[in-house]
Design a protein around this motif. Sequence first.
Motif, PDB file in Angstrom:
ATOM      1  N   HIS A   1      -8.061  -0.284   5.734  1.00 33.93           N
ATOM      2  CA  HIS A   1      -9.041   0.593   5.095  1.00 33.93           C
ATOM      3  C   HIS A   1      -9.665   1.577   6.092  1.00 33.93           C
ATOM      4  O   HIS A   1     -10.028   2.681   5.713  1.00 33.93           O
ATOM      5  CB  HIS A   1     -10.103  -0.235   4.373  1.00 33.93           C
TER       6      HIS A   1
ATOM      7  N   THR B   1       0.870  -1.172   0.000  1.00 29.75           N
ATOM      8  CA  THR B   1       0.000   0.000   0.000  1.00 29.75           C
ATOM      9  C   THR B   1       0.906   1.220   0.000  1.00 29.75           C
ATOM     10  O   THR B   1       2.111   1.102   0.231  1.00 29.75           O
ATOM     11  CB  THR B   1      -0.977   0.003   1.191  1.00 29.75           C
TER      12      THR B   1
ATOM     13  N   GLN C   1      -6.902  -6.146   6.204  1.00 27.13           N
ATOM     14  CA  GLN C   1      -7.590  -5.356   5.188  1.00 27.13           C
ATOM     15  C   GLN C   1      -8.612  -4.416   5.826  1.00 27.13           C
ATOM     16  O   GLN C   1      -8.698  -3.239   5.465  1.00 27.13           O
ATOM     17  CB  GLN C   1      -8.268  -6.255   4.164  1.00 27.13           C
TER      18      GLN C   1
ATOM     19  N   TRP D   1      -4.219  -1.818  -2.311  1.00 26.59           N
ATOM     20  CA  TRP D   1      -4.312  -3.092  -1.590  1.00 26.59           C
ATOM     21  C   TRP D   1      -3.903  -4.180  -2.579  1.00 26.59           C
ATOM     22  O   TRP D   1      -4.709  -4.650  -3.376  1.00 26.59           O
ATOM     23  CB  TRP D   1      -5.725  -3.325  -1.063  1.00 26.59           C
TER      24      TRP D   1
ATOM     25  N   HIS E   1      -6.453   4.183   6.888  1.00 24.30           N
ATOM     26  CA  HIS E   1      -5.724   4.796   5.780  1.00 24.30           C
ATOM     27  C   HIS E   1      -6.235   6.197   5.479  1.00 24.30           C
ATOM     28  O   HIS E   1      -7.415   6.481   5.624  1.00 24.30           O
ATOM     29  CB  HIS E   1      -5.867   3.912   4.530  1.00 24.30           C
TER      30      HIS E   1
END
Length: 114
Positions: free
Chosen positions: A72, A8, A68, A82, A75
Amino acid sequence: MNLVVVLTTEANQANAEALAAQLLEQRLAACIALQAQQSLYHWQGRIERDSEVQLLIKTSADQLDALQIALHQLHSYDVPEWIVLSGQCSEAYGSWLTSSLKQPGPGDASAPAL
């Protein structure tokens, strides 16, 4: 031994370090390498050019879903990169990675050093 590497990017070093610290504190990653880079990309009909920091996140497949979700949520980008890469590592490195992802119990020492 299997491991998973997630890529990322963040807008700057401060954001990258903050994100890395949160993911490490939650034991969703064993190690995160940061590298400054120049990125060119399509965004909202234009080609953009920005300085970013790439995060190379080393984890296990077992942590991938939780990682994940957390990434998310934490971020700074609306659409964070991703990218998931599967890989192989040595047994010793894999043991370290696995132990680094476990929450320490009462009286447990920290993960073994590399």
